[in-house]
Design a protein around this motif. Sequence first.
Motif, PDB file in Angstrom:
ATOM      1  N   GLN A  90       0.741  -1.263   0.161  1.00  0.00           N
ATOM      2  CA  GLN A  90      -0.151  -0.003   0.040  1.00  0.00           C
ATOM      3  C   GLN A  90       0.787   1.411  -0.025  1.00  0.00           C
ATOM      4  OE1 GLN A  90      -3.246   0.608   2.679  1.00  0.00           O
ATOM      5  NE2 GLN A  90      -3.908  -1.543   2.216  1.00  0.00           N
ATOM      6  N   CYS A  91       1.872   1.383   0.772  1.00  0.00           N
ATOM      7  CA  CYS A  91       2.464   2.472   1.083  1.00  0.00           C
ATOM      8  C   CYS A  91       3.790   2.617  -0.156  1.00  0.00           C
ATOM      9  CB  CYS A  91       3.081   2.673   2.293  1.00  0.00           C
ATOM     10  SG  CYS A  91       1.802   2.954   3.811  1.00  0.00           S
ATOM     11  N   ASP A  92       3.847   2.005  -1.070  1.00  0.00           N
ATOM     12  CA  ASP A  92       4.934   1.837  -2.192  1.00  0.00           C
ATOM     13  C   ASP A  92       4.151   2.808  -3.227  1.00  0.00           C
ATOM     14  OD1 ASP A  92       6.563   0.619  -0.548  1.00  0.00           O
ATOM     15  OD2 ASP A  92       6.078  -1.546  -1.488  1.00  0.00           O
ATOM     16  N   GLN A  93       4.945   3.052  -4.332  1.00  0.00           N
ATOM     17  CA  GLN A  93       4.470   3.460  -5.517  1.00  0.00           C
ATOM     18  C   GLN A  93       4.125   2.280  -6.502  1.00  0.00           C
ATOM     19  OE1 GLN A  93       6.056   6.707  -7.499  1.00  0.00           O
ATOM     20  NE2 GLN A  93       7.291   7.306  -5.735  1.00  0.00           N
ATOM     21  N   GLY A  94       3.112   2.539  -7.353  1.00  0.00           N
ATOM     22  CA  GLY A  94       2.892   1.231  -8.348  1.00  0.00           C
ATOM     23  C   GLY A  94       3.506   1.582  -9.559  1.00  0.00           C
ATOM     24  N   ALA A  95       3.257   0.692 -10.704  1.00  0.00           N
ATOM     25  CA  ALA A  95       3.804   0.742 -11.998  1.00  0.00           C
ATOM     26  C   ALA A  95       3.539   2.308 -12.563  1.00  0.00           C
ATOM     27  CB  ALA A  95       3.481  -0.070 -12.745  1.00  0.00           C
ATOM     28  N   ALA A  96       4.684   2.786 -13.296  1.00  0.00           N
ATOM     29  CA  ALA A  96       4.349   4.526 -13.699  1.00  0.00           C
ATOM     30  C   ALA A  96       3.681   4.542 -14.896  1.00  0.00           C
ATOM     31  CB  ALA A  96       5.746   5.036 -13.772  1.00  0.00           C
ATOM     32  N   VAL A  97       4.019   3.199 -15.470  1.00  0.00           N
ATOM     33  CA  VAL A  97       3.196   2.868 -17.001  1.00  0.00           C
ATOM     34  C   VAL A  97       2.659   1.289 -16.851  1.00  0.00           C
ATOM     35  CG1 VAL A  97       3.730   2.851 -19.401  1.00  0.00           C
ATOM     36  CG2 VAL A  97       4.914   4.617 -18.034  1.00  0.00           C
ATOM     37  N   GLN A 105       2.975   6.581 -10.332  1.00  0.00           N
ATOM     38  CA  GLN A 105       4.099   7.511  -9.741  1.00  0.00           C
ATOM     39  C   GLN A 105       3.201   8.561  -8.673  1.00  0.00           C
ATOM     40  OE1 GLN A 105       5.960   9.854 -12.943  1.00  0.00           O
ATOM     41  NE2 GLN A 105       6.430  11.292 -11.128  1.00  0.00           N
ATOM     42  N   VAL A 106       3.682   8.152  -7.520  1.00  0.00           N
ATOM     43  CA  VAL A 106       3.103   9.161  -6.461  1.00  0.00           C
ATOM     44  C   VAL A 106       3.926  10.395  -6.601  1.00  0.00           C
ATOM     45  CG1 VAL A 106       2.726   9.729  -3.917  1.00  0.00           C
ATOM     46  CG2 VAL A 106       2.709   7.147  -5.036  1.00  0.00           C
ATOM     47  N   ILE A 107       3.270  11.305  -6.798  1.00  0.00           N
ATOM     48  CA  ILE A 107       4.084  12.927  -6.903  1.00  0.00           C
ATOM     49  C   ILE A 107       4.143  13.391  -5.452  1.00  0.00           C
ATOM     50  CG2 ILE A 107       3.574  15.191  -7.673  1.00  0.00           C
ATOM     51  CD1 ILE A 107       1.757  13.992  -9.960  1.00  0.00           C
ATOM     52  N   ARG A 108       3.370  13.210  -4.642  1.00  0.00           N
ATOM     53  CA  ARG A 108       3.317  13.459  -3.436  1.00  0.00           C
ATOM     54  C   ARG A 108       2.007  13.210  -2.633  1.00  0.00           C
ATOM     55  NH1 ARG A 108       4.684  19.573  -0.654  1.00  0.00           N
ATOM     56  NH2 ARG A 108       4.336  19.069   1.314  1.00  0.00           N
ATOM     57  N   ASP A 109       2.136  12.689  -1.402  1.00  0.00           N
ATOM     58  CA  ASP A 109       1.113  12.314  -0.642  1.00  0.00           C
ATOM     59  C   ASP A 109       0.712  12.881   0.581  1.00  0.00           C
ATOM     60  OD1 ASP A 109       3.048  11.066   1.048  1.00  0.00           O
ATOM     61  OD2 ASP A 109       2.485   9.269   0.824  1.00  0.00           O
TER      62      ASP A 109
END
Length: 330
Positions: free
Chosen positions: A229-236, A286-290
């Motif tokens: 959950q707290c990671d980033q996912g695939a950007a593409v 891609q998590v820009i900011r959370d």
Amino acid sequence: MKLTLSALLITGGLAVTSLASATTATFQLCSTAGCRTGGSQTVTSTYAQTKYPIVFANGMGGFSSIAGIYNYWYGIPENLTANGASVFVSQEASFNSSEVRGEQLLNQVQQILAITGAAKVNLIGHSHGGPSVRYVAGLLPTKVASVTAVAGVTFGSPVADTVQSLVNSPVGPILAPVISAGVNAFFTIVGVSSGQYYSQDSLAGLSSLTSKGSAAFNAKFPQGVPTNQCDQGAAVANGIRYYSWGGTAVWTNVLNPADYLVGATSLLIPGASDGLVPRCSSHLGQVIRDDYYQNHFDEVNQVAGLISPFTTSPVTLFRLQANRLKTAGL
């Protein structure tokens, strides 16, 4: 300096054309009934001029524009249009399941593609609009350039879990139908005032935003979803770029009545949240900011722009995202 100069003026990091060369453009409000003009803006910049149109999807309890006056995305479509973007504000049912709302958005996206002749669209969804844009990307991947979730409920919300537990309690069969009928009736009126006539189903919407409902949706549409959950996912994924951002503030402006709502609901969420969506649940691609200093309503500049004076304006964040898409060739 004369206004008739055709040279570009550099102001605040944005390329702004002279007033003499400014043009006029409109953003569009859409529903299954078609699209209509939402308002005209003087275009003085190409900063947000993406290759493909930008399509917004509202969250739970949302609308496009009430009576053509009050916009869910308060001041955001106007600003993007003024900065060169082609903007369409879609309308989904205020309350219904992720799949039903996604299908409503899909129909509108197909209309927008036909209207504009564009090859693809850039989708941006807030809150329950996050699953809506993911649904369209999953079923129509060749027509979607990017997906952006703003406080999207990727992994559900403890608030929905708590309310669902009350629905499932011994008093649920008595109270739930009465309360849901009232909610459905009210938002039917809201929908009609914003030009759409969808049926409302608050219980289906609630179920979709629980942890269990979100897990089932993620199994169908895993693109961009983080493994943890707290990671980033695939950007593409499937050729589509995935982005997300969210906030972790609750009390941001004592003059904003929405702060008191999220102040109460935040008590149901352990850890950081925007009052309705946990910090990590907003992660997608891609998590820009959370951790923007914004609550769930601030993220779309509600109510009437009454946000904290000490944080980045949400209007600025959406303009920056449009420029990010432009820079990526989207």
